[in-house]
Design an enzyme around this catalytic site. Structure first.
Site, PDB file in Angstrom:
ATOM      1  N   LYS A   9      -9.047   3.021   2.609  1.00 15.66           N
ATOM      2  CA  LYS A   9      -7.980   2.713   1.657  1.00 15.66           C
ATOM      3  C   LYS A   9      -8.182   1.310   1.073  1.00 15.66           C
ATOM      4  CE  LYS A   9      -4.759   5.710   4.208  1.00 15.66           C
ATOM      5  NZ  LYS A   9      -3.425   5.813   4.867  1.00 15.66           N
ATOM      6  N   TYR A  49      -1.826  13.474  -1.444  1.00 14.04           N
ATOM      7  CA  TYR A  49      -0.699  13.322  -0.525  1.00 14.04           C
ATOM      8  C   TYR A  49       0.451  14.293  -0.843  1.00 14.04           C
ATOM      9  CZ  TYR A  49      -2.618   9.186   1.821  1.00 14.04           C
ATOM     10  OH  TYR A  49      -3.380   8.333   2.579  1.00 14.04           O
ATOM     11  N   PHE A  57       8.752   7.536   1.577  1.00 15.07           N
ATOM     12  CA  PHE A  57       7.654   6.579   1.403  1.00 15.07           C
ATOM     13  C   PHE A  57       6.614   7.039   0.376  1.00 15.07           C
ATOM     14  CE2 PHE A  57       6.604   9.229   5.137  1.00 15.07           C
ATOM     15  CZ  PHE A  57       5.361   9.742   4.762  1.00 15.07           C
ATOM     16  N   ARG A  85     -10.340  11.967  13.686  1.00 14.17           N
ATOM     17  CA  ARG A  85      -8.929  11.602  13.890  1.00 14.17           C
ATOM     18  C   ARG A  85      -8.774  10.733  15.144  1.00 14.17           C
ATOM     19  NH1 ARG A  85      -4.805  12.476  10.036  1.00 14.17           N
ATOM     20  NH2 ARG A  85      -3.352  12.875  11.742  1.00 14.17           N
ATOM     21  N   THR A  91      -1.134   7.230  13.289  1.00 16.35           N
ATOM     22  CA  THR A  91      -0.712   6.808  11.946  1.00 16.35           C
ATOM     23  C   THR A  91      -0.210   5.363  11.950  1.00 16.35           C
ATOM     24  OG1 THR A  91      -0.126   9.099  11.478  1.00 16.35           O
ATOM     25  CG2 THR A  91       0.790   7.429  10.009  1.00 16.35           C
ATOM     26  N   ARG A 102      -7.726   2.060  13.503  1.00 19.14           N
ATOM     27  CA  ARG A 102      -6.399   1.496  13.223  1.00 19.14           C
ATOM     28  C   ARG A 102      -5.941   0.587  14.359  1.00 19.14           C
ATOM     29  NH1 ARG A 102      -3.813   7.173  10.967  1.00 19.14           N
ATOM     30  NH2 ARG A 102      -4.434   6.962   8.779  1.00 19.14           N
ATOM     31  N   ASN A 112      -2.799   0.997   6.913  1.00 16.65           N
ATOM     32  CA  ASN A 112      -3.513   1.529   8.088  1.00 16.65           C
ATOM     33  C   ASN A 112      -4.976   1.884   7.805  1.00 16.65           C
ATOM     34  OD1 ASN A 112      -3.169   3.953   6.778  1.00 16.65           O
ATOM     35  ND2 ASN A 112      -1.850   4.880   8.334  1.00 16.65           N
ATOM     36  N   HIS A 115      -8.050   6.965   5.903  1.00 17.50           N
ATOM     37  CA  HIS A 115      -7.524   8.326   5.945  1.00 17.50           C
ATOM     38  C   HIS A 115      -8.578   9.250   6.539  1.00 17.50           C
ATOM     39  CE1 HIS A 115      -5.866  12.195   4.665  1.00 17.50           C
ATOM     40  NE2 HIS A 115      -7.113  12.504   4.348  1.00 17.50           N
ATOM     41  N   GLU A 126      -9.364  18.799   0.798  1.00 13.60           N
ATOM     42  CA  GLU A 126      -9.527  17.405   0.368  1.00 13.60           C
ATOM     43  C   GLU A 126     -10.931  17.146  -0.165  1.00 13.60           C
ATOM     44  OE1 GLU A 126      -6.062  15.549   3.286  1.00 13.60           O
ATOM     45  OE2 GLU A 126      -8.161  15.217   3.821  1.00 13.60           O
TER      46      GLU A 126
HETATM   47  P1  DAT Z   1      -2.070  10.137   8.692  1.00 14.44           P
HETATM   48  O1  DAT Z   1      -2.619   9.195   7.640  1.00 14.44           O
HETATM   49  O2  DAT Z   1      -2.236   9.556  10.073  1.00 14.44           O
HETATM   50  O3  DAT Z   1      -2.591  11.547   8.556  1.00 14.44           O
HETATM   51  P2  DAT Z   1       0.432  11.113   7.549  1.00 14.44           P
HETATM   52  O4  DAT Z   1      -0.351  12.223   6.933  1.00 14.44           O
HETATM   53  O5  DAT Z   1       1.644  11.483   8.338  1.00 14.44           O
HETATM   54  O6  DAT Z   1      -0.482  10.187   8.476  1.00 14.44           O
HETATM   55  O7  DAT Z   1       0.909  10.103   6.424  1.00 14.44           O
HETATM   56  C1  DAT Z   1       0.032   9.745   5.364  1.00 14.44           C
HETATM   57  C2  DAT Z   1       0.153   8.263   5.127  1.00 14.44           C
HETATM   58  O8  DAT Z   1       1.472   7.961   4.680  1.00 14.44           O
HETATM   59  C3  DAT Z   1      -0.059   7.399   6.365  1.00 14.44           C
HETATM   60  O9  DAT Z   1      -1.414   7.102   6.613  1.00 14.44           O
HETATM   61  C4  DAT Z   1       0.732   6.171   6.031  1.00 14.44           C
HETATM   62  C5  DAT Z   1       1.884   6.714   5.207  1.00 14.44           C
HETATM   63  N1  DAT Z   1       3.071   6.949   6.040  1.00 14.44           N
HETATM   64  C6  DAT Z   1       3.249   7.954   6.926  1.00 14.44           C
HETATM   65  N2  DAT Z   1       4.450   7.870   7.523  1.00 14.44           N
HETATM   66  C7  DAT Z   1       5.043   6.793   6.981  1.00 14.44           C
HETATM   67  C8  DAT Z   1       6.296   6.155   7.179  1.00 14.44           C
HETATM   68  N3  DAT Z   1       7.193   6.629   8.067  1.00 14.44           N
HETATM   69  N4  DAT Z   1       6.568   5.028   6.461  1.00 14.44           N
HETATM   70  C9  DAT Z   1       5.676   4.538   5.578  1.00 14.44           C
HETATM   71  N5  DAT Z   1       4.469   5.087   5.345  1.00 14.44           N
HETATM   72  C10 DAT Z   1       4.160   6.188   6.033  1.00 14.44           C
HETATM   73 MG    MG Z   2      -2.232  12.971   7.107  1.00 19.02          MG
END
Ligand code: DAT
Ligand code: MG
Length: 149
Positions: A9, A49, A57, A85, A91, A102, A112, A115, A126
Protein backbone atom coordinates in the site's frame (compact mmCIF):
# COMPACT_ATOMS: atom_id res chain seq x y z
CA UNK A 1 0.12 -23.94 -8.90
CA UNK A 2 -1.71 -21.62 -6.49
CA UNK A 3 -1.39 -17.86 -6.90
CA UNK A 4 -2.20 -14.90 -4.65
CA UNK A 5 -2.50 -11.16 -5.09
CA UNK A 6 -0.29 -9.00 -2.87
CA UNK A 7 -0.21 -5.19 -2.84
CA UNK A 8 2.20 -2.94 -0.96
CA UNK A 9 0.00 0.00 0.00
CA UNK A 10 1.07 3.68 -0.30
CA UNK A 11 2.44 3.70 3.28
CA UNK A 12 4.64 0.69 2.56
CA UNK A 13 5.97 2.27 -0.63
CA UNK A 14 6.57 5.66 1.04
CA UNK A 15 8.38 3.98 3.94
CA UNK A 16 10.77 2.09 1.69
CA UNK A 17 9.44 -1.37 2.59
CA UNK A 18 9.08 -2.65 -0.99
CA UNK A 19 12.42 -4.47 -0.94
CA UNK A 20 11.83 -5.92 2.53
CA UNK A 21 8.43 -7.33 1.57
CA UNK A 22 9.70 -8.84 -1.68
CA UNK A 23 12.70 -10.28 0.15
CA UNK A 24 10.43 -12.10 2.64
CA UNK A 25 8.36 -13.74 -0.11
CA UNK A 26 11.46 -14.67 -2.11
CA UNK A 27 13.24 -16.07 0.95
CA UNK A 28 10.21 -18.20 1.82
CA UNK A 29 10.49 -19.83 -1.60
CA UNK A 30 7.51 -18.32 -3.40
CA UNK A 31 7.79 -17.27 -7.06
CA UNK A 32 7.09 -13.75 -8.31
CA UNK A 33 4.97 -13.96 -11.46
CA UNK A 34 3.66 -10.37 -11.73
CA UNK A 35 4.92 -6.98 -10.53
CA UNK A 36 4.04 -3.36 -11.25
CA UNK A 37 4.00 0.01 -9.49
CA UNK A 38 0.81 1.92 -10.19
CA UNK A 39 -1.20 4.93 -9.15
CA UNK A 40 -4.54 3.27 -8.32
CA UNK A 41 -7.71 4.83 -9.74
CA UNK A 42 -10.79 5.33 -7.58
CA UNK A 43 -12.65 2.81 -9.76
CA UNK A 44 -10.03 0.11 -9.19
CA UNK A 45 -9.85 0.86 -5.45
CA UNK A 46 -13.65 0.66 -5.09
CA UNK A 47 -13.80 -2.60 -7.07
CA UNK A 48 -10.94 -4.11 -5.09
CA UNK A 49 -12.52 -3.26 -1.74
CA UNK A 50 -16.13 -3.82 -2.93
CA UNK A 51 -16.90 -6.19 -0.04
CA UNK A 52 -16.40 -3.23 2.36
CA UNK A 53 -18.61 -0.77 0.41
CA UNK A 54 -21.11 -0.39 3.28
CA UNK A 55 -18.50 -0.06 6.05
CA UNK A 56 -17.92 3.33 7.73
CA UNK A 57 -14.20 3.20 6.88
CA UNK A 58 -14.79 2.56 3.13
CA UNK A 59 -14.29 6.08 1.74
CA UNK A 60 -11.22 6.64 3.94
CA UNK A 61 -9.84 3.31 2.76
CA UNK A 62 -10.33 4.28 -0.90
CA UNK A 63 -8.77 7.72 -0.22
CA UNK A 64 -5.77 6.02 1.37
CA UNK A 65 -5.17 3.38 -1.30
CA UNK A 66 -5.33 6.05 -4.04
CA UNK A 67 -3.08 8.50 -2.14
CA UNK A 68 0.22 7.34 -3.65
CA UNK A 69 1.81 4.58 -5.69
CA UNK A 70 1.04 0.95 -4.87
CA UNK A 71 3.20 -2.06 -5.75
CA UNK A 72 0.92 -4.80 -7.09
CA UNK A 73 2.24 -8.34 -7.25
CA UNK A 74 1.23 -11.91 -7.95
CA UNK A 75 3.08 -14.64 -6.06
CA UNK A 76 2.91 -18.34 -6.81
CA UNK A 77 3.57 -21.47 -4.76
CA UNK A 78 2.07 -24.32 -2.78
CA UNK A 79 -0.45 -22.94 -0.25
CA UNK A 80 0.62 -19.36 -1.04
CA UNK A 81 -2.77 -17.75 -0.27
CA UNK A 82 -2.91 -18.89 3.37
CA UNK A 83 0.86 -18.67 3.87
CA UNK A 84 0.92 -15.06 2.67
CA UNK A 85 -1.88 -14.14 5.10
CA UNK A 86 0.22 -15.62 7.93
CA UNK A 87 3.32 -13.75 6.78
CA UNK A 88 1.26 -10.52 6.61
CA UNK A 89 -0.35 -10.87 10.08
CA UNK A 90 -3.67 -9.59 11.47
CA UNK A 91 -5.57 -6.63 10.02
CA UNK A 92 -4.69 -4.53 13.08
CA UNK A 93 -0.88 -4.27 13.21
CA UNK A 94 -0.87 -3.86 17.00
CA UNK A 95 -2.47 -7.31 17.24
CA UNK A 96 -0.10 -8.87 14.71
CA UNK A 97 2.64 -11.13 15.99
CA UNK A 98 6.25 -10.01 15.73
CA UNK A 99 7.73 -11.76 12.72
CA UNK A 100 4.78 -10.84 10.55
CA UNK A 101 5.01 -7.87 8.17
CA UNK A 102 2.28 -5.86 9.91
CA UNK A 103 3.54 -6.95 13.34
CA UNK A 104 7.09 -5.84 12.59
CA UNK A 105 6.41 -2.61 10.72
CA UNK A 106 2.94 -1.20 11.53
CA UNK A 107 0.84 0.34 14.29
CA UNK A 108 -2.49 1.70 12.97
CA UNK A 109 -5.14 -0.35 11.10
CA UNK A 110 -5.39 2.34 8.40
CA UNK A 111 -1.61 2.15 7.80
CA UNK A 112 -1.12 -1.60 7.67
CA UNK A 113 1.36 -1.63 4.79
CA UNK A 114 0.20 -4.56 2.72
CA UNK A 115 -2.79 -6.39 1.25
CA UNK A 116 -3.04 -10.13 0.64
CA UNK A 117 -5.97 -12.10 -0.81
CA UNK A 118 -7.99 -13.92 1.87
CA UNK A 119 -8.94 -17.08 -0.11
CA UNK A 120 -8.11 -18.86 -3.37
CA UNK A 121 -11.30 -17.60 -5.08
CA UNK A 122 -10.64 -14.03 -3.88
CA UNK A 123 -7.11 -14.29 -5.24
CA UNK A 124 -8.40 -15.27 -8.69
CA UNK A 125 -10.83 -12.33 -8.68
CA UNK A 126 -8.17 -9.84 -7.50
CA UNK A 127 -5.49 -11.06 -9.93
CA UNK A 128 -7.83 -10.61 -12.90
CA UNK A 129 -8.89 -7.19 -11.57
CA UNK A 130 -5.31 -5.89 -11.27
CA UNK A 131 -3.43 -7.75 -14.03
CA UNK A 132 -3.85 -8.59 -17.71
CA UNK A 133 -2.89 -12.16 -18.65
CA UNK A 134 0.13 -10.89 -20.63
CA UNK A 135 1.46 -9.14 -17.49
CA UNK A 136 1.95 -12.49 -15.74
CA UNK A 137 4.95 -14.72 -16.39
CA UNK A 138 4.68 -18.49 -16.45
CA UNK A 139 8.07 -19.66 -15.31
CA UNK A 140 9.64 -22.20 -13.02
CA UNK A 141 12.73 -21.19 -11.01
CA UNK A 142 15.73 -23.50 -11.41
CA UNK A 143 15.85 -23.78 -7.60
CA UNK A 144 12.41 -25.46 -7.43
CA UNK A 145 13.75 -28.92 -6.61
CA UNK A 146 15.55 -27.43 -3.55
CA UNK A 147 12.30 -25.85 -2.29
CA UNK A 148 9.78 -28.63 -3.14
CA UNK A 149 10.33 -32.36 -2.47
P1 DAT B 1 -7.36 -7.37 5.57
O1 DAT B 1 -6.62 -6.26 4.86
O2 DAT B 1 -6.55 -7.90 6.73
O3 DAT B 1 -7.87 -8.44 4.64
P2 DAT B 1 -10.11 -6.41 5.72
O4 DAT B 1 -10.35 -7.07 4.40
O5 DAT B 1 -11.07 -6.72 6.82
O6 DAT B 1 -8.64 -6.69 6.26
O7 DAT B 1 -10.12 -4.83 5.54
C1 DAT B 1 -9.48 -4.24 4.41
C2 DAT B 1 -8.72 -3.03 4.88
O8 DAT B 1 -9.63 -2.06 5.39
C3 DAT B 1 -7.74 -3.29 6.01
O9 DAT B 1 -6.48 -3.74 5.57
C4 DAT B 1 -7.66 -1.95 6.68
C5 DAT B 1 -9.05 -1.38 6.49
N1 DAT B 1 -9.89 -1.64 7.66
C6 DAT B 1 -10.44 -2.82 8.03
N2 DAT B 1 -11.15 -2.70 9.16
C7 DAT B 1 -11.06 -1.40 9.50
C8 DAT B 1 -11.57 -0.63 10.58
N3 DAT B 1 -12.32 -1.19 11.55
N4 DAT B 1 -11.25 0.69 10.64
C9 DAT B 1 -10.48 1.26 9.68
N5 DAT B 1 -9.96 0.59 8.64
C10 DAT B 1 -10.25 -0.71 8.55
MG1 MG C 1 -9.35 -8.38 3.21
Amino acid sequence: MERTFIAIKPDGVQRGLVGTVIQRFEAKGFTLVGLKLIQVSRDLAEAHYGEHREKPFFSGLVDFITSGPVVAMVWEGKGVVAAARKMIGSTNPLQSEPGTIRGDFGIDIGRNIIHGSDAVETAQREISLWFQDNELANWSPTLSSWIYE
